[in-house]
Design a protein around this motif. Structure first.
Motif, PDB file in Angstrom:
ATOM      1  N   ARG A   2       0.101  -2.795  -8.628  1.00 27.73           N
ATOM      2  CA  ARG A   2       0.660  -1.516  -8.186  1.00 27.73           C
ATOM      3  C   ARG A   2      -0.193  -1.253  -6.887  1.00 27.73           C
ATOM      4  O   ARG A   2       0.356  -0.313  -6.087  1.00 27.73           O
ATOM      5  CB  ARG A   2       0.552  -0.340  -9.256  1.00 27.73           C
ATOM      6  CG  ARG A   2       1.319  -0.828 -10.594  1.00 27.73           C
ATOM      7  CD  ARG A   2       2.645   0.244 -10.259  1.00 27.73           C
ATOM      8  NE  ARG A   2       3.556  -0.426 -11.661  1.00 27.73           N
ATOM      9  CZ  ARG A   2       3.300  -0.024 -12.804  1.00 27.73           C
ATOM     10  NH1 ARG A   2       2.315   0.590 -13.131  1.00 27.73           N
ATOM     11  NH2 ARG A   2       4.178  -0.343 -13.563  1.00 27.73           N
ATOM     12  N   ALA A   3      -1.201  -1.779  -6.551  1.00 29.11           N
ATOM     13  CA  ALA A   3      -2.052  -1.538  -5.273  1.00 29.11           C
ATOM     14  C   ALA A   3      -1.253  -2.267  -4.184  1.00 29.11           C
ATOM     15  O   ALA A   3      -1.316  -1.509  -3.059  1.00 29.11           O
ATOM     16  CB  ALA A   3      -3.161  -2.043  -5.302  1.00 29.11           C
ATOM     17  N   LEU A   4      -0.344  -3.131  -4.532  1.00 33.31           N
ATOM     18  CA  LEU A   4       0.193  -4.017  -3.362  1.00 33.31           C
ATOM     19  C   LEU A   4       1.622  -3.418  -3.329  1.00 33.31           C
ATOM     20  O   LEU A   4       2.175  -3.331  -2.342  1.00 33.31           O
ATOM     21  CB  LEU A   4       0.317  -5.372  -3.831  1.00 33.31           C
ATOM     22  CG  LEU A   4      -0.865  -6.338  -3.858  1.00 33.31           C
ATOM     23  CD1 LEU A   4      -0.795  -7.593  -4.546  1.00 33.31           C
ATOM     24  CD2 LEU A   4      -1.295  -6.329  -2.230  1.00 33.31           C
ATOM     25  N   ARG A  13      -5.971 -12.948  -9.046  1.00 32.71           N
ATOM     26  CA  ARG A  13      -5.368 -13.631  -7.776  1.00 32.71           C
ATOM     27  C   ARG A  13      -3.986 -14.237  -7.755  1.00 32.71           C
ATOM     28  O   ARG A  13      -3.265 -14.078  -6.768  1.00 32.71           O
ATOM     29  CB  ARG A  13      -6.371 -14.936  -7.331  1.00 32.71           C
ATOM     30  CG  ARG A  13      -7.837 -14.493  -7.135  1.00 32.71           C
ATOM     31  CD  ARG A  13      -8.814 -15.482  -6.641  1.00 32.71           C
ATOM     32  NE  ARG A  13      -8.427 -16.288  -5.366  1.00 32.71           N
ATOM     33  CZ  ARG A  13      -9.247 -17.056  -4.738  1.00 32.71           C
ATOM     34  NH1 ARG A  13     -10.288 -17.667  -5.472  1.00 32.71           N
ATOM     35  NH2 ARG A  13      -9.008 -17.486  -3.562  1.00 32.71           N
ATOM     36  N   GLU A  14      -3.617 -14.835  -8.781  1.00 33.45           N
ATOM     37  CA  GLU A  14      -2.350 -15.069  -8.969  1.00 33.45           C
ATOM     38  C   GLU A  14      -1.470 -14.008  -8.814  1.00 33.45           C
ATOM     39  O   GLU A  14      -0.165 -14.105  -8.263  1.00 33.45           O
ATOM     40  CB  GLU A  14      -2.156 -15.909 -10.329  1.00 33.45           C
ATOM     41  CG  GLU A  14      -2.622 -17.049 -10.294  1.00 33.45           C
ATOM     42  CD  GLU A  14      -2.631 -18.124 -11.569  1.00 33.45           C
ATOM     43  OE1 GLU A  14      -2.582 -19.205 -11.651  1.00 33.45           O
ATOM     44  OE2 GLU A  14      -2.403 -17.277 -12.435  1.00 33.45           O
ATOM     45  N   LEU A  15      -1.766 -12.864  -9.533  1.00 33.63           N
ATOM     46  CA  LEU A  15      -0.868 -11.502  -9.468  1.00 33.63           C
ATOM     47  C   LEU A  15      -0.786 -11.188  -8.031  1.00 33.63           C
ATOM     48  O   LEU A  15       0.583 -10.858  -7.761  1.00 33.63           O
ATOM     49  CB  LEU A  15      -1.752 -10.653 -10.185  1.00 33.63           C
ATOM     50  CG  LEU A  15      -1.357 -10.335 -11.724  1.00 33.63           C
ATOM     51  CD1 LEU A  15      -2.082  -9.330 -12.200  1.00 33.63           C
ATOM     52  CD2 LEU A  15       0.085  -9.873 -11.888  1.00 33.63           C
ATOM     53  N   GLU A  16      -1.618 -11.355  -7.368  1.00 33.50           N
ATOM     54  CA  GLU A  16      -1.612 -10.705  -5.874  1.00 33.50           C
ATOM     55  C   GLU A  16      -0.462 -11.595  -4.944  1.00 33.50           C
ATOM     56  O   GLU A  16       0.456 -10.873  -4.222  1.00 33.50           O
ATOM     57  CB  GLU A  16      -3.046 -10.905  -5.085  1.00 33.50           C
ATOM     58  CG  GLU A  16      -3.914  -9.759  -5.575  1.00 33.50           C
ATOM     59  CD  GLU A  16      -5.235  -9.736  -4.826  1.00 33.50           C
ATOM     60  OE1 GLU A  16      -5.302 -10.706  -3.789  1.00 33.50           O
ATOM     61  OE2 GLU A  16      -6.141  -9.166  -4.786  1.00 33.50           O
ATOM     62  N   ARG A  61      -7.064  -3.655 -14.851  1.00 28.44           N
ATOM     63  CA  ARG A  61      -7.207  -4.383 -13.531  1.00 28.44           C
ATOM     64  C   ARG A  61      -5.924  -5.041 -13.337  1.00 28.44           C
ATOM     65  O   ARG A  61      -5.454  -4.951 -11.966  1.00 28.44           O
ATOM     66  CB  ARG A  61      -8.281  -5.491 -13.894  1.00 28.44           C
ATOM     67  CG  ARG A  61      -8.331  -6.281 -12.715  1.00 28.44           C
ATOM     68  CD  ARG A  61      -9.867  -7.279 -12.801  1.00 28.44           C
ATOM     69  NE  ARG A  61      -9.803  -8.249 -11.797  1.00 28.44           N
ATOM     70  CZ  ARG A  61     -10.821  -9.065 -11.537  1.00 28.44           C
ATOM     71  NH1 ARG A  61     -11.757  -9.275 -12.402  1.00 28.44           N
ATOM     72  NH2 ARG A  61     -11.094  -9.704 -10.417  1.00 28.44           N
ATOM     73  N   PHE A  62      -5.297  -5.693 -14.004  1.00 29.72           N
ATOM     74  CA  PHE A  62      -4.098  -6.333 -13.932  1.00 29.72           C
ATOM     75  C   PHE A  62      -2.927  -5.413 -13.203  1.00 29.72           C
ATOM     76  O   PHE A  62      -2.263  -5.551 -12.433  1.00 29.72           O
ATOM     77  CB  PHE A  62      -3.300  -7.146 -14.857  1.00 29.72           C
ATOM     78  CG  PHE A  62      -4.013  -8.619 -15.483  1.00 29.72           C
ATOM     79  CD1 PHE A  62      -4.918  -8.990 -14.375  1.00 29.72           C
ATOM     80  CD2 PHE A  62      -3.801  -9.141 -16.657  1.00 29.72           C
ATOM     81  CE1 PHE A  62      -5.757 -10.097 -14.693  1.00 29.72           C
ATOM     82  CE2 PHE A  62      -4.777 -10.182 -16.827  1.00 29.72           C
ATOM     83  CZ  PHE A  62      -5.563 -10.641 -16.202  1.00 29.72           C
ATOM     84  N   VAL A  63      -2.758  -4.194 -14.024  1.00 26.76           N
ATOM     85  CA  VAL A  63      -1.899  -3.203 -13.661  1.00 26.76           C
ATOM     86  C   VAL A  63      -2.240  -2.683 -12.452  1.00 26.76           C
ATOM     87  O   VAL A  63      -1.484  -2.569 -11.279  1.00 26.76           O
ATOM     88  CB  VAL A  63      -1.777  -2.049 -14.563  1.00 26.76           C
ATOM     89  CG1 VAL A  63      -0.580  -0.935 -13.993  1.00 26.76           C
ATOM     90  CG2 VAL A  63      -1.158  -2.692 -15.960  1.00 26.76           C
TER      91      VAL A  63
END
Length: 252
Positions: A121-123, A84-87, A115-117
């Motif tokens: 990259r999805a965003l 969530r922090e990544l997003e 998952r983190f990568v």
């Protein structure tokens, strides 16, 4: 070997903990900053406001995502929090994110790292992803770095599994040879005088905090926590940033 060449000079990354530090790094010739809080703990996730303010300085910001100090084996709740922090961080306009996770056996935690990568990259598919110094706690850092390209990483920050990058220089050189297209960035305890030896490893980047104690920031009052010894907090030193930039230029 993925190494620096005349067409891709060694870059300079400065670890900073404030927008003011980002400005000092920018003006001193750094190519990017790693943004975190709690440098004395190895770095922790910066707040949303801090990320936004650092991005506004104009220098490329790579934000650390690490939810707590200590080791790099995370439970499901910690992984969910960091995801969530990544997003939030990617949505704030950072150039990159810095993540890491290990399995209990000292191997890379492939599921968590994918998952983190994937989240980053999805965003935005141009977000760079760096594996932090969890690599230095891996059972075999050289073998681990060879797996990073398949996991989607842009670069890895390493001391060569040593207390400082200078003492780990020989291992860093082996990691450069094993890393394929993944950039190897040498960092930990780096001072400008170390730069030529680190460039000689073939590293694509050098990372340092360039910090000094802030003037008049120490206190002798009631401790604010178990690790609070009343010492000063740190700020980014413009002279150290410029000296590191000069050392890189001289080594080109």
């Amino acid at each position: 070997m993925t190494s620096a060449t005349p067409d891709s000079p060694v870059s300079l990354e400065i670890a900073v903990t404030s927008p003011a530090g980002a400005v000092v790094a920018r003006d001193g010739g750094a190519d990017r900053v790693e943004l975190c809080v709690g440098l004395e703990l190895g770095g922790l996730t910066p707040s949303q406001g801090l990320v936004e303010a650092a991005v506004a300085t104009g220098i490329p910001v790579h934000a650390l995502v690490r939810c707590r100090p200590g080791g790099f084996v995370y439970d499901a709740d910690e992984v969910e929090l960091m995801d969530r922090e990544l997003e939030a961080i990617v949505r704030s306009g950072v150039a990159g994110v810095v993540v890491g996770a290990l399995g209990a056996d000292g191997s890379l935690d492939h599921d968590v790292l994918r998952r983190f990568v994937g989240t980053a990259r999805a965003l935005r598919d141009d977000v760079e992803v760096t594996l932090h110094r969890a690599i230095d706690h891996a059972a075999d850092p050289v073998a681990a770095v060879a797996l990073l390209a398949d996991l989607g990483f842009t670069r890895v920050l390493t001391s060569g599994a040593a207390p400082t990058a200078l003492t780990g220089a020989a291992t860093i050189a082996r990691m450069v040879s094993a890393a394929g297209p993944v950039q190897v960035m040498a960092g930990a305890g780096v001072i400008p005088a170390d730069v030529p030896a680190l460039v000689a490893t073939g590293a694509a980047a050098v990372h340092l905090s360039a910090k000094r104690p802030a003037a008049d920031s120490a206190h002798a009052g009631v401790p604010m926590g178990g690790a609070d010894d009343g010492s000063a907090h740190f700020v980014t030193d413009s002279d150290v940033v410029r000296a590191a930039r000069a050392a890189l230029s001289a080594s080109a």
